[in-house]
Design a protein around this motif. Structure first.
Motif, PDB file in Angstrom:
ATOM      1  N   SER A  28       0.829  -1.195   0.000  1.00  9.68           N
ATOM      2  CA  SER A  28       0.000   0.000   0.000  1.00  9.68           C
ATOM      3  C   SER A  28       0.867   1.250   0.000  1.00  9.68           C
ATOM      4  CB  SER A  28      -0.909   0.001   1.241  1.00  9.68           C
ATOM      5  OG  SER A  28      -1.727   1.144   1.282  1.00  9.68           O
ATOM      6  N   GLY A  29       0.354   2.322  -0.595  1.00 11.48           N
ATOM      7  CA  GLY A  29       1.059   3.591  -0.618  1.00 11.48           C
ATOM      8  C   GLY A  29       0.084   4.743  -0.658  1.00 11.48           C
ATOM      9  N   SER A  30       0.486   5.885  -0.096  1.00 10.52           N
ATOM     10  CA  SER A  30      -0.354   7.076  -0.115  1.00 10.52           C
ATOM     11  C   SER A  30       0.517   8.311  -0.207  1.00 10.52           C
ATOM     12  CB  SER A  30      -1.239   7.148   1.140  1.00 10.52           C
ATOM     13  OG  SER A  30      -0.446   7.234   2.305  1.00 10.52           O
ATOM     14  N   VAL A  31      -0.019   9.355  -0.834  1.00  7.34           N
ATOM     15  CA  VAL A  31       0.725  10.593  -1.009  1.00  7.34           C
ATOM     16  C   VAL A  31      -0.267  11.744  -1.150  1.00  7.34           C
ATOM     17  CG1 VAL A  31       0.830  10.412  -3.531  1.00  7.34           C
ATOM     18  CG2 VAL A  31       2.605  11.693  -2.308  1.00  7.34           C
ATOM     19  N   ALA A  32       0.123  12.908  -0.652  1.00  8.22           N
ATOM     20  CA  ALA A  32      -0.713  14.095  -0.796  1.00  8.22           C
ATOM     21  C   ALA A  32      -0.490  14.703  -2.173  1.00  8.22           C
ATOM     22  CB  ALA A  32      -0.377  15.112   0.290  1.00  8.22           C
ATOM     23  N   ALA A  33      -1.575  15.052  -2.841  1.00  8.23           N
ATOM     24  CA  ALA A  33      -1.452  15.625  -4.188  1.00  8.23           C
ATOM     25  C   ALA A  33      -0.674  16.930  -4.174  1.00  8.23           C
ATOM     26  CB  ALA A  33      -2.839  15.846  -4.780  1.00  8.23           C
ATOM     27  N   SER A  34      -0.679  17.624  -3.028  1.00 14.48           N
ATOM     28  CA  SER A  34       0.016  18.910  -2.927  1.00 14.48           C
ATOM     29  C   SER A  34       1.496  18.759  -2.581  1.00 14.48           C
ATOM     30  CB  SER A  34      -0.661  19.777  -1.858  1.00 14.48           C
ATOM     31  OG  SER A  34      -0.657  19.111  -0.591  1.00 14.48           O
ATOM     32  N   ASP A  35       1.912  17.550  -2.147  1.00 15.73           N
ATOM     33  CA  ASP A  35       3.304  17.329  -1.760  1.00 15.73           C
ATOM     34  C   ASP A  35       3.688  15.893  -2.085  1.00 15.73           C
ATOM     35  OD1 ASP A  35       5.822  17.358  -0.718  1.00 15.73           O
ATOM     36  OD2 ASP A  35       5.210  17.543   1.390  1.00 15.73           O
ATOM     37  N   LEU A  36       4.156  15.663  -3.305  1.00 17.25           N
ATOM     38  CA  LEU A  36       4.477  14.309  -3.753  1.00 17.25           C
ATOM     39  C   LEU A  36       5.712  13.744  -3.066  1.00 17.25           C
ATOM     40  CD1 LEU A  36       3.802  14.685  -7.598  1.00 17.25           C
ATOM     41  CD2 LEU A  36       2.263  13.854  -5.810  1.00 17.25           C
ATOM     42  N   SER A  37       6.476  14.588  -2.368  1.00 18.65           N
ATOM     43  CA  SER A  37       7.674  14.098  -1.690  1.00 18.65           C
ATOM     44  C   SER A  37       7.341  13.361  -0.395  1.00 18.65           C
ATOM     45  CB  SER A  37       8.626  15.256  -1.375  1.00 18.65           C
ATOM     46  OG  SER A  37       8.011  16.177  -0.484  1.00 18.65           O
ATOM     47  N   ASP A  38       6.141  13.586   0.145  1.00 17.95           N
ATOM     48  CA  ASP A  38       5.734  12.955   1.402  1.00 17.95           C
ATOM     49  C   ASP A  38       4.991  11.652   1.113  1.00 17.95           C
ATOM     50  OD1 ASP A  38       5.324  12.524   4.091  1.00 17.95           O
ATOM     51  OD2 ASP A  38       3.546  13.812   4.197  1.00 17.95           O
ATOM     52  N   PHE A  39       5.710  10.685   0.588  1.00 19.92           N
ATOM     53  CA  PHE A  39       5.116   9.391   0.239  1.00 19.92           C
ATOM     54  C   PHE A  39       5.219   8.442   1.425  1.00 19.92           C
ATOM     55  CE2 PHE A  39       5.626   5.030  -1.344  1.00 19.92           C
ATOM     56  CZ  PHE A  39       4.432   4.883  -2.040  1.00 19.92           C
ATOM     57  N   LYS A  40       4.113   7.787   1.739  1.00 23.52           N
ATOM     58  CA  LYS A  40       4.079   6.813   2.829  1.00 23.52           C
ATOM     59  C   LYS A  40       3.687   5.452   2.259  1.00 23.52           C
ATOM     60  CE  LYS A  40       2.732  10.285   6.259  1.00 23.52           C
ATOM     61  NZ  LYS A  40       1.707  10.693   7.248  1.00 23.52           N
ATOM     62  N   TYR A  41       4.325   4.411   2.768  1.00 18.89           N
ATOM     63  CA  TYR A  41       4.032   3.083   2.264  1.00 18.89           C
ATOM     64  C   TYR A  41       3.765   2.109   3.402  1.00 18.89           C
ATOM     65  CZ  TYR A  41       8.666   1.435   3.741  1.00 18.89           C
ATOM     66  OH  TYR A  41       9.747   1.068   4.485  1.00 18.89           O
ATOM     67  N   GLY A  42       3.142   1.022   3.038  1.00 17.75           N
ATOM     68  CA  GLY A  42       2.865  -0.037   3.993  1.00 17.75           C
ATOM     69  C   GLY A  42       2.999  -1.383   3.300  1.00 17.75           C
ATOM     70  N   LEU A  43       3.360  -2.383   4.080  1.00 16.71           N
ATOM     71  CA  LEU A  43       3.568  -3.723   3.527  1.00 16.71           C
ATOM     72  C   LEU A  43       3.098  -4.744   4.545  1.00 16.71           C
ATOM     73  CD1 LEU A  43       4.811  -4.930   0.908  1.00 16.71           C
ATOM     74  CD2 LEU A  43       6.920  -5.252   2.209  1.00 16.71           C
ATOM     75  N   GLY A  44       2.213  -5.605   4.127  1.00 14.96           N
ATOM     76  CA  GLY A  44       1.698  -6.625   5.030  1.00 14.96           C
ATOM     77  C   GLY A  44       1.738  -7.997   4.397  1.00 14.96           C
ATOM     78  N   LEU A  45       2.129  -8.982   5.183  1.00 16.50           N
ATOM     79  CA  LEU A  45       2.188 -10.362   4.711  1.00 16.50           C
ATOM     80  C   LEU A  45       1.425 -11.239   5.691  1.00 16.50           C
ATOM     81  CD1 LEU A  45       3.504 -12.087   2.434  1.00 16.50           C
ATOM     82  CD2 LEU A  45       5.362 -12.567   4.046  1.00 16.50           C
ATOM     83  N   VAL A  46       0.476 -11.998   5.176  1.00 15.70           N
ATOM     84  CA  VAL A  46      -0.333 -12.903   5.985  1.00 15.70           C
ATOM     85  C   VAL A  46      -0.128 -14.309   5.470  1.00 15.70           C
ATOM     86  CG1 VAL A  46      -2.653 -13.491   6.776  1.00 15.70           C
ATOM     87  CG2 VAL A  46      -2.035 -11.086   6.431  1.00 15.70           C
ATOM     88  N   MET A  47       0.214 -15.198   6.378  1.00 19.74           N
ATOM     89  CA  MET A  47       0.421 -16.596   5.969  1.00 19.74           C
ATOM     90  C   MET A  47      -0.125 -17.552   7.025  1.00 19.74           C
ATOM     91  SD  MET A  47       4.516 -17.099   6.629  1.00 19.74           S
ATOM     92  CE  MET A  47       4.935 -15.816   5.438  1.00 19.74           C
TER      93      MET A  47
END
Length: 296
Positions: free
Chosen positions: A277-296
């Protein structure tokens, strides 16, 4: 014979890929009982589930009659914290969650079905709640009592009136401090073919929430969520969609706050699901946040 085997393998591989794809399901149009908390579940799930900014690993393993789950999350400083839990049944009592948390806390959730249509439950963490669910025909009613502080009693009811229409409401009664009804709201949902719509209220009916979900085809679904009040005529909480393909399920949404989010859910191996997953503000593309999840 080699050609026949190749055809058989392609056919069954494609069928297995289709079975592994997560699907967006619309609520049923039947008169089956529905909990009021789930009356807007369709659009809420599409716009909120799977989006994350955490890095996590969740492992599930059956050890005889006991299911064991270990959840590990990585903090912002790189440290790891884990929760260990299990669930099992004994003498008719279901231990739905028995969990030890990284901060030394304990979680206990149990349930019991004393008779048909009645389910009693207990949830203990920082507080302690005793609940009861009652279902009969198209009616689903709930009651929850805070037995630790004896501060409040909450109840809800929802009834399916037919033709895809559900009506319900909830209320909370304060037992300590300023006693009396401290919260109350109503809601309705309607399902017709590929369309699902829900209308609920919040803040003692001073705000109206509208959710819409439309299933364009078996692979594509779109949803919107808006709030309406006297102070803000229309606030677009989110607009998004989900597309299911051979490579997994791709979801994306945008809100009135200008945050653009996307995530990919893919079964990378049998019973192993990866969510990126990833998210970013349209007004500030440098502030990118990500997430990673693994379920097994």
């Amino acid at each position: 014979s080699t050609l026949c085997y190749q055809r058989w393998r392609r056919k069954h591989s494609a069928a297995a890929a289709r079975r592994s794809r997560p699907r967006i399901r619309l609520p049923s149009c039947s008169t089956m009982a529905l909990k009021f908390a789930d009356i807007a579940k369709g659009p809420n799930d599409l716009l909120n589930d799977d989006y994350t900014t955490k890095v996590s690993l969740k492992c599930k393993k059956a050890a005889g009659p006991v299911a064991v789950t270990i959840e590990t999350n990585r903090g912002k400083d790189g440290s790891l914290s884990s929760k260990v839990g299990s669930k099992f049944k004994y003498a008719g009592l279901s231990f739905d969650k028995v969990q030890l948390t990284a901060d030394g806390g304990n979680v206990l959730e149990t349930s019991l079905v004393p008779c048909s249509g009645v389910k009693m439950s207990f949830k203990g963490n920082k507080g302690a709640d005793l609940g009861v669910d009652y279902t009969k025909g198209s009616l689903f009613a709930t009651g929850v009592l805070d037995i630790k502080d004896m501060s409040k009693f909450s109840t809800s009811a929802c009834v399916a009136v037919g033709s895809g229409l559900n009506l319900g409401g909830n209320a909370t009664y304060a037992l300590s401090g300023k006693t009396g009804v401290s919260a109350f709201n109503v809601g309705a949902s309607y399902t017709s073919g590929p369309l699902f719509a829900s209308v609920t209220t919040a803040s003692k009916m001073s705000q109206v929430n509208l959710g819409l979900l439309y299933k364009v085809n078996p692979e594509l679904s779109v949803a919107t969520s808006t709030t309406h009040s006297s102070s803000n005529a229309c606030d677009i909480v989110g607009v998004g969609g989900a597309y299911t393909a051979d490579f997994g399920t791709l979801k994306a949404k945008v809100g009135s706050n200008g945050i653009i989010s996307a995530c990919l859910i893919k079964e990378v191996a049998p019973k192993v699901t990866l969510t990126a997953s990833g998210s970013v503000a349209a007004s500030d593309l440098s502030d990118f946040k990500y997430g990673l999840g693994l379920v097994m």
